[in-house]
Design an enzyme around this catalytic site. Sequence first.
Site, PDB file in Angstrom:
ATOM      1  N   SER A 114       0.793  -1.221   0.000  1.00 57.09           N
ATOM      2  CA  SER A 114       0.000   0.000   0.000  1.00 57.09           C
ATOM      3  C   SER A 114       0.827   1.274   0.000  1.00 57.09           C
ATOM      4  O   SER A 114       0.384   2.300  -0.515  1.00 57.09           O
ATOM      5  CB  SER A 114      -0.931   0.003   1.214  1.00 57.09           C
ATOM      6  N   ASP A 142       0.247  -4.374  13.259  1.00 60.88           N
ATOM      7  CA  ASP A 142      -0.249  -4.847  11.963  1.00 60.88           C
ATOM      8  C   ASP A 142      -0.435  -6.361  12.026  1.00 60.88           C
ATOM      9  O   ASP A 142       0.541  -7.098  12.210  1.00 60.88           O
ATOM     10  CB  ASP A 142       0.742  -4.476  10.860  1.00 60.88           C
TER      11      ASP A 142
END
Length: 395
Positions: free
Chosen positions: A88, A238
């Site tokens: 991303s 994460d």
Amino acid sequence: MLLSDSNIDRITRKFSQMRGAALKIGQMMSFQDEKLLPRELYEILSRVQNSANYMPQRQLERVMRQELGEDWRAHFSEFDEVPFAAASIGQVHSATLRNGDKVVLKVQYPGVRDSIDSDLNNLLMLLTASRLLPRGLFLDKTVANARTELKWECDYSREALAMQKFRELLQDDPVFQVPKVYHDLCTPNILTMEHMNGTEIMQLPDATTDQETRDFLCENIMRLTLQEIAQFEYMQTDPNWANFLYSESPGRNIQLLDFGASRPFPDGFIAKYRRLLTCATKGDREGVRQLSMELGYLNGLESQAMTDAHVDSVMTLGEPFAGSDTAMPFDFRDQTVSDRIRGNIGLMLNERLCPPPEETYSLHRKFSGIFLLCARMGARVHCARLFNDIFALEK
């Protein structure tokens, strides 16, 4: 018609092209249980979890010159110009230093950091208008949290320091390995680290991941998650399963990647949160209610049904860690915890009056990801023993 198969393909491609904020939101939400999100939305988000378009060669060359100087190639005896991963915020390249060290470089896409605010504002408007998400998610608070974390993740200098911190925290751990950081080849937009030789745990062949290996992986990842909260008060938040690599050379170890979303937790929050889950493992409903008030999950004006649903969910969350027989592993193959928590979600989304404390957005995303990992791998984990040794904190 909007979510036909052909349109799902188009939306997936669009998310992959958008990079930055939109793709990151997709990746974050893809770790929710597929039974919570609409099936079509979950399919889109799952596809973009590790998918993005990488930058053209000319653009890569320009970024490398800007960050490491006109003679940037002098640092390397080899540099693979084709990235082996693109996500991303940036893409990842293999390289070899002049001294022979094998390294990988994360190179950030130009403009990602500057586009975060506008991209998230547009995405908030899109998701609100589409009505794909349940009411009561406090989407504005979720996006605000994502805004903060994305800005952290776009600062590779910050990530380099977080990686170094985890390397020091785990330097004596017999299982976990953290890559070495090459600080002289790091900038806010480039992160250079030691190449790790492991395999993503979800990509292991069936012959390698026998039951004992699955239990080993999940037992230690659960241990680390509890240590991050209770002992380190600092977490890599994460939950992407691709951040865990498994290697058997030398010896069995789990290699950790991607520390951009690492964050500290304040002392007061950690103590109350540990007591909250400890009350849940002891069957203390009133203790759970009181600590939920102190932490900000409840404000005291909720209906009795909402209060009961919240307390029930916390009690259920504590079940894997409960029990006096710490020699007995919790079998994630037969667990119904997520199903029973999910049973309260509809009521809570309709009736809860306040968003959860800011710290728990990332903490619960990590917890949820680890629980789902254990269930996906069908692992047996000594949750009660780990909880008692690492996490439990009485009033």
